[in-house]
Design an enzyme around this catalytic site. Structure first.
Site, PDB file in Angstrom:
ATOM      1  N   ASP A 126      11.115   3.288   5.855  1.00  0.00           N
ATOM      2  CA  ASP A 126      10.794   1.863   5.911  1.00  0.00           C
ATOM      3  C   ASP A 126      12.005   1.118   6.448  1.00  0.00           C
ATOM      4  O   ASP A 126      13.138   1.420   6.072  1.00  0.00           O
ATOM      5  CB  ASP A 126      10.440   1.351   4.511  1.00  0.00           C
ATOM      6  CG  ASP A 126       9.587   0.097   4.546  1.00  0.00           C
ATOM      7  OD1 ASP A 126      10.043  -0.905   5.136  1.00  0.00           O
ATOM      8  OD2 ASP A 126       8.481   0.117   3.981  1.00  0.00           O
ATOM      9  N   TYR A 160      -2.644  -7.468  17.461  1.00  0.00           N
ATOM     10  CA  TYR A 160      -2.583  -6.583  16.295  1.00  0.00           C
ATOM     11  C   TYR A 160      -3.795  -5.653  16.267  1.00  0.00           C
ATOM     12  O   TYR A 160      -3.658  -4.426  16.146  1.00  0.00           O
ATOM     13  CB  TYR A 160      -2.526  -7.400  14.996  1.00  0.00           C
ATOM     14  CG  TYR A 160      -2.802  -6.561  13.772  1.00  0.00           C
ATOM     15  CD1 TYR A 160      -1.838  -5.681  13.282  1.00  0.00           C
ATOM     16  CD2 TYR A 160      -4.031  -6.613  13.125  1.00  0.00           C
ATOM     17  CE1 TYR A 160      -2.097  -4.885  12.176  1.00  0.00           C
ATOM     18  CE2 TYR A 160      -4.293  -5.834  12.017  1.00  0.00           C
ATOM     19  CZ  TYR A 160      -3.330  -4.967  11.546  1.00  0.00           C
ATOM     20  OH  TYR A 160      -3.592  -4.171  10.458  1.00  0.00           O
ATOM     21  N   ALA A 185       3.854  -0.767  10.075  1.00  0.00           N
ATOM     22  CA  ALA A 185       3.252  -1.522  11.178  1.00  0.00           C
ATOM     23  C   ALA A 185       3.722  -2.965  11.143  1.00  0.00           C
ATOM     24  O   ALA A 185       4.117  -3.475  10.091  1.00  0.00           O
ATOM     25  CB  ALA A 185       1.723  -1.486  11.089  1.00  0.00           C
ATOM     26  N   LEU A 204      12.318  -2.053   5.902  1.00  0.00           N
ATOM     27  CA  LEU A 204      12.438  -3.130   4.913  1.00  0.00           C
ATOM     28  C   LEU A 204      12.309  -4.519   5.525  1.00  0.00           C
ATOM     29  O   LEU A 204      12.771  -5.498   4.958  1.00  0.00           O
ATOM     30  CB  LEU A 204      13.743  -2.996   4.116  1.00  0.00           C
ATOM     31  CG  LEU A 204      13.886  -1.680   3.330  1.00  0.00           C
ATOM     32  CD1 LEU A 204      15.248  -1.595   2.656  1.00  0.00           C
ATOM     33  CD2 LEU A 204      12.766  -1.512   2.320  1.00  0.00           C
ATOM     34  N   ILE A 221       0.840  -1.209   0.000  1.00  0.00           N
ATOM     35  CA  ILE A 221       0.000   0.000   0.000  1.00  0.00           C
ATOM     36  C   ILE A 221       0.869   1.250   0.000  1.00  0.00           C
ATOM     37  O   ILE A 221       0.623   2.195  -0.759  1.00  0.00           O
ATOM     38  CB  ILE A 221      -0.971  -0.001   1.194  1.00  0.00           C
ATOM     39  CG1 ILE A 221      -1.969  -1.154   1.060  1.00  0.00           C
ATOM     40  CG2 ILE A 221      -1.703   1.335   1.306  1.00  0.00           C
ATOM     41  CD1 ILE A 221      -2.845  -1.368   2.273  1.00  0.00           C
TER      42      ILE A 221
END
Length: 168
Positions: free
Chosen positions: A32, A144, A78, A34, A13
């Site tokens: 990020d 989560y 996340a 990664l 996304i």
């Protein structure tokens, strides 16, 4: 020219948000670690308008570098695996809750007016009618889902306390 930070920029996304913003003429910074995203998702990004910072959402120095001069933040970084959140709830809570809290704190301090946070339908639980209305009571069933609910509430509180625009 408008500028945006996309956290989780190398994810599915996040990378599409990067592409869309660049197509609209924005300058974009990506953050990020990664761990699940891939650089290849950002292969089409114009290097003149895009910079990827490889860093962890929980690292305030990385956040401060990424947020400097930013108008809008699209927060998609996340820990996203429900099974892993059950197996390792402390890691999910640290990444999602602590990471988001640090992001919002630095964004407020740096004067970012708008932060758009990605949440999840998981906050409503599994026994809901689709499509889910935002008026549906929340019933998180995993660490989560609970972490996503926490980040929604944190953003709402900050919006009210500091008169900032925070959207989940």
């Amino acid at each position: 020219m408008r500028s945006a930070l996309v956290t989780g920029a190398a994810g599915f996304i996040g990378s599409h948000i990067v592409d869309t913003l660049l197509e609209r003429g924005w300058t974009v910074t990506g953050l990020d670690d990664l761990s699940t995203g891939r650089r290849s998702n950002l292969a089409a990004a114009d290097e003149d308008l895009f910079e990827l910072i490889e860093g962890d959402l929980r690292d305030k120095a990385a956040l401060e570098t990424a947020i400097e001069g930013i108008d809008v933040i699209f927060h998609h970084a996340a820990a996203i695996s429900v099974p892993e959140s059950v197996e390792h709830p402390a890691r999910t809570t640290d990444v999602n809750c602590t990471g988001t809290a640090k992001l919002l704190e630095v964004a407020r301090r740096e004067g970012v007016d708008r932060v758009i946070l990605a949440s999840s339908a998981a906050v409503y639980g599994s026994d809901v009618e689709i499509p889910v209305s935002e008026e549906t009571p929340t019933a998180p069933e995993s660490p989560y889902a609970l972490s996503k609910r926490y980040t929604e509430q944190l953003a709402l509180q900050q919006a009210e306390q500091y008169e900032l625009e925070r959207v989940s």
